[in-house]
Scaffold this active site. Sequence first.
Site, PDB file in Angstrom:
ATOM      1  N   LYS A  36      -9.515 -12.582 -16.622  1.00 49.21           N
ATOM      2  CA  LYS A  36      -9.581 -12.808 -18.067  1.00 49.21           C
ATOM      3  C   LYS A  36      -9.077 -14.207 -18.466  1.00 49.21           C
ATOM      4  O   LYS A  36      -9.709 -14.901 -19.260  1.00 49.21           O
ATOM      5  CB  LYS A  36      -8.725 -11.744 -18.760  1.00 49.21           C
ATOM      6  CG  LYS A  36      -8.875 -11.719 -20.251  1.00 49.21           C
ATOM      7  CD  LYS A  36      -9.968 -10.789 -20.643  1.00 49.21           C
ATOM      8  CE  LYS A  36     -10.215 -10.762 -22.122  1.00 49.21           C
ATOM      9  NZ  LYS A  36     -11.364  -9.903 -22.431  1.00 49.21           N
ATOM     10  N   GLY A  85       0.838  -1.201   0.000  1.00 51.95           N
ATOM     11  CA  GLY A  85       0.000   0.000   0.000  1.00 51.95           C
ATOM     12  C   GLY A  85       0.866   1.240   0.000  1.00 51.95           C
ATOM     13  O   GLY A  85       2.045   1.182   0.337  1.00 51.95           O
ATOM     14  N   SER A 125     -21.133  -8.543 -27.753  1.00 51.68           N
ATOM     15  CA  SER A 125     -20.276  -7.650 -28.530  1.00 51.68           C
ATOM     16  C   SER A 125     -19.417  -8.441 -29.504  1.00 51.68           C
ATOM     17  O   SER A 125     -18.780  -7.872 -30.375  1.00 51.68           O
ATOM     18  CB  SER A 125     -19.366  -6.873 -27.580  1.00 51.68           C
ATOM     19  OG  SER A 125     -18.444  -7.770 -26.979  1.00 51.68           O
ATOM     20  N   GLY A 126     -19.384  -9.752 -29.318  1.00 50.84           N
ATOM     21  CA  GLY A 126     -18.473 -10.558 -30.120  1.00 50.84           C
ATOM     22  C   GLY A 126     -17.145 -10.754 -29.414  1.00 50.84           C
ATOM     23  O   GLY A 126     -16.309 -11.537 -29.833  1.00 50.84           O
ATOM     24  N   GLU A 186       4.444 -11.088  -6.100  1.00 53.62           N
ATOM     25  CA  GLU A 186       3.390 -11.272  -7.111  1.00 53.62           C
ATOM     26  C   GLU A 186       3.751 -10.708  -8.475  1.00 53.62           C
ATOM     27  O   GLU A 186       3.091 -10.989  -9.465  1.00 53.62           O
ATOM     28  CB  GLU A 186       2.067 -10.649  -6.631  1.00 53.62           C
ATOM     29  CG  GLU A 186       2.076  -9.139  -6.392  1.00 53.62           C
ATOM     30  CD  GLU A 186       2.631  -8.763  -5.024  1.00 53.62           C
ATOM     31  OE1 GLU A 186       3.254  -9.608  -4.378  1.00 53.62           O
ATOM     32  OE2 GLU A 186       2.450  -7.603  -4.619  1.00 53.62           O
ATOM     33  N   CYS A 192       5.229  -6.112   1.784  1.00 55.26           N
ATOM     34  CA  CYS A 192       5.626  -4.712   1.734  1.00 55.26           C
ATOM     35  C   CYS A 192       4.935  -3.891   2.832  1.00 55.26           C
ATOM     36  O   CYS A 192       5.214  -4.106   4.006  1.00 55.26           O
ATOM     37  CB  CYS A 192       5.367  -4.160   0.331  1.00 55.26           C
ATOM     38  SG  CYS A 192       6.271  -2.647   0.023  1.00 55.26           S
ATOM     39  N   TYR A 193       4.002  -3.014   2.500  1.00 47.58           N
ATOM     40  CA  TYR A 193       3.275  -2.296   3.550  1.00 47.58           C
ATOM     41  C   TYR A 193       2.659  -3.297   4.525  1.00 47.58           C
ATOM     42  O   TYR A 193       2.610  -3.077   5.732  1.00 47.58           O
ATOM     43  CB  TYR A 193       2.190  -1.414   2.915  1.00 47.58           C
ATOM     44  CG  TYR A 193       1.351  -0.639   3.909  1.00 47.58           C
ATOM     45  CD1 TYR A 193       1.760   0.613   4.362  1.00 47.58           C
ATOM     46  CD2 TYR A 193       0.162  -1.169   4.409  1.00 47.58           C
ATOM     47  CE1 TYR A 193       0.997   1.319   5.285  1.00 47.58           C
ATOM     48  CE2 TYR A 193      -0.603  -0.469   5.341  1.00 47.58           C
ATOM     49  CZ  TYR A 193      -0.181   0.773   5.770  1.00 47.58           C
ATOM     50  OH  TYR A 193      -0.937   1.471   6.684  1.00 47.58           O
ATOM     51  N   VAL A 245     -14.686 -11.849 -26.100  1.00 48.77           N
ATOM     52  CA  VAL A 245     -14.639 -13.121 -25.389  1.00 48.77           C
ATOM     53  C   VAL A 245     -15.560 -13.121 -24.162  1.00 48.77           C
ATOM     54  O   VAL A 245     -16.282 -14.093 -23.922  1.00 48.77           O
ATOM     55  CB  VAL A 245     -13.179 -13.431 -24.956  1.00 48.77           C
ATOM     56  CG1 VAL A 245     -13.110 -14.686 -24.126  1.00 48.77           C
ATOM     57  CG2 VAL A 245     -12.295 -13.577 -26.186  1.00 48.77           C
ATOM     58  N   ASP A 246     -15.589 -12.024 -23.407  1.00 50.73           N
ATOM     59  CA  ASP A 246     -16.330 -12.033 -22.145  1.00 50.73           C
ATOM     60  C   ASP A 246     -17.833 -12.213 -22.362  1.00 50.73           C
ATOM     61  O   ASP A 246     -18.455 -13.093 -21.758  1.00 50.73           O
ATOM     62  CB  ASP A 246     -16.096 -10.737 -21.356  1.00 50.73           C
ATOM     63  CG  ASP A 246     -14.619 -10.467 -21.144  1.00 50.73           C
ATOM     64  OD1 ASP A 246     -13.843 -11.433 -21.264  1.00 50.73           O
ATOM     65  OD2 ASP A 246     -14.250  -9.321 -20.880  1.00 50.73           O
ATOM     66  N   SER A 247     -18.419 -11.361 -23.217  1.00 49.98           N
ATOM     67  CA  SER A 247     -19.868 -11.478 -23.385  1.00 49.98           C
ATOM     68  C   SER A 247     -20.211 -12.791 -24.072  1.00 49.98           C
ATOM     69  O   SER A 247     -21.262 -13.388 -23.818  1.00 49.98           O
ATOM     70  CB  SER A 247     -20.443 -10.280 -24.131  1.00 49.98           C
ATOM     71  OG  SER A 247     -19.914 -10.186 -25.437  1.00 49.98           O
ATOM     72  N   SER A 248     -19.305 -13.290 -24.925  1.00 50.64           N
ATOM     73  CA  SER A 248     -19.584 -14.550 -25.619  1.00 50.64           C
ATOM     74  C   SER A 248     -19.580 -15.726 -24.651  1.00 50.64           C
ATOM     75  O   SER A 248     -20.472 -16.579 -24.688  1.00 50.64           O
ATOM     76  CB  SER A 248     -18.538 -14.814 -26.697  1.00 50.64           C
ATOM     77  OG  SER A 248     -18.526 -13.749 -27.601  1.00 50.64           O
ATOM     78  N   HIS A 301       7.779  -7.654  -3.411  1.00 50.13           N
ATOM     79  CA  HIS A 301       6.503  -8.060  -4.014  1.00 50.13           C
ATOM     80  C   HIS A 301       6.662  -9.379  -4.771  1.00 50.13           C
ATOM     81  O   HIS A 301       7.080  -9.373  -5.929  1.00 50.13           O
ATOM     82  CB  HIS A 301       6.019  -6.974  -4.985  1.00 50.13           C
ATOM     83  CG  HIS A 301       5.528  -5.746  -4.287  1.00 50.13           C
ATOM     84  ND1 HIS A 301       4.230  -5.590  -3.879  1.00 50.13           N
ATOM     85  CD2 HIS A 301       6.181  -4.623  -3.891  1.00 50.13           C
ATOM     86  CE1 HIS A 301       4.090  -4.428  -3.277  1.00 50.13           C
ATOM     87  NE2 HIS A 301       5.267  -3.816  -3.268  1.00 50.13           N
TER      88      HIS A 301
END
Length: 528
Positions: A384, A65, A238-239, A187, A92-93, A241-244, A185
């Site tokens: 994603k 943070g 929308s075509g 990550e 870290c923080y 990936v997510d909405s599909s 970090h």
Amino acid sequence: MNTQAVPDPQDHDRLLIIDFGSQVTQLIARRLRELHVYCEIHPYQSVTDAFLAEFAPKAVIFSGGPDSVTRAGSPRPPASVYTLGVPILGICYGQQVMMQDLGGKVEAGEHATAEFGRAYVTPAGTATEFLAGWFTAGGREQVWMSHGDHVSEIAPGFDVLGTSPGAPFAITADLDRRFYAVQFHPEVHHTPNGRALYENFVKLAGFTGDWTMKAYREEAIRAIRDQVGDAKVICGLSGGVDSSVAAVLIHEAIGDQLTCVFVDHGLLRQDEAEQVVTMFRDTYNIPLIHAEESDRFLGELDGVSDPETKRKIIGRLFIDVFQHYADQIEGAAFLAQGTLYPDVIESVSFSGGPSVTIKSHHNVGGLPEKMGLKLVEPLRELFKDEVRALGRELGLPDSFIGRHPFPGPGLAIRCPGEITREKLAILRRADAVFIDQIRKHGLYDEIWQAFVAILPVRTVGVMGDGRTYDFACALRAVTSVDGMTADYYPFTHDFLGETATRIINEVKGINRVTYDITSKPPGTIEWE
Ligand code: XMP
């Protein structure tokens, strides 16, 4: 009944990430999900004693943070977190919070002790389970530091397990209580072996790695049925990936109670509308309304060159058009959206979302209230890459799942200045050639996003014996992990030369090709 169509995480072992506002907290969650561990990020303000008791985490991570623990009133977790009896990892923080809360000392940053960037940690003390597989090559490990303050005295019960020149307490642990704290970090990509620390941490916390896509698919389908009952659902396709993926998943759950609405705003890429319609109508048999509205969108965009105005017009029209078609579906009570976990985190984040609007993103926000619809968001717990994995699990073709992201406002933001049908037609052809080149050279999957922007300048050229006065275009291709930061793709000169030649030969209306080598930041990926 669930309020959201998402599986009940109570079915999984859960890890809690307490967010103290680091820019990279999301990456912690990504690393854990890669290990098939279910985790949630919650801002420290909402983590109360009652929350902790109800959430019942099997382990807790304190994020980094921007604040200083030496400042009165700086962010803290509730004291009860230390008596839950579960392992805690402070980063870290988060390390500094843990040290100060448990009786150690932290000193405010001075130039001499601040550390930003690459550093090397070497082992100290005895080897532990937490560091299994960590000190690999040559007994020292590269890490990414980003701290102003530093721990000057560790808390009672802690031992030092690793040190770096700038951070004598780079890795510390109270092995009895299973509390671990690192100054760097693990990550981020610049800590190349960081995954080992997360792997060890979740292992010693007893996680079994039960978060798999197959399980998620089955649970999500149950949750959607439970939420929707026999009501109707509409989904804006929308075509992308997510909405599909959301549409195919929901269709699997409730069949023809789902209708998709695909708004064609005239700003799509070459053959894109046909591909979407064919795939959803013919392959998946999902009821689909193809709203061909390019005249309306292009009409209202006529003469507009300001990027934000363009975005606002498209966003407003999209809602109007969508609503018009959705009104025709009798009994629709739900709106499905492909909202992802990063969007959810952003909207509840530590700082209350991004402090400056760089661009107004196009989405269908505002629609549900306006239309009196409830939301179905079956992807709101996924990142994603997990959505792609779910798409594969649902049998969507790889060629579709691996597609580069395409923004809601489409080609409008790749056509700086005024948008005309002529420019859009040229842009579509040039873009198709560029993507074809990338595919032919086997580079498509290495690139996060690639496209052409048509520039609002005409330049002089010579072709054959004649003078040309045509548009210039810019190629854009970037690598990225999440679209938040990006670097340009290092094509070879041969590739760039061959592509420029092809575009100029094959696309009438372009006589000059440039390659955009701006990273993000300071540039953005799109041109507007
Ligand atoms: P920028 O240009 O902000 O883009 O670096 C980051 C990523 O977001 C996409 N993008 C959008 N996606 N609606 C979307 O759905 C939008 O309005 C929008 N604007 C940018 C962009 O393509 C890139 O992947």
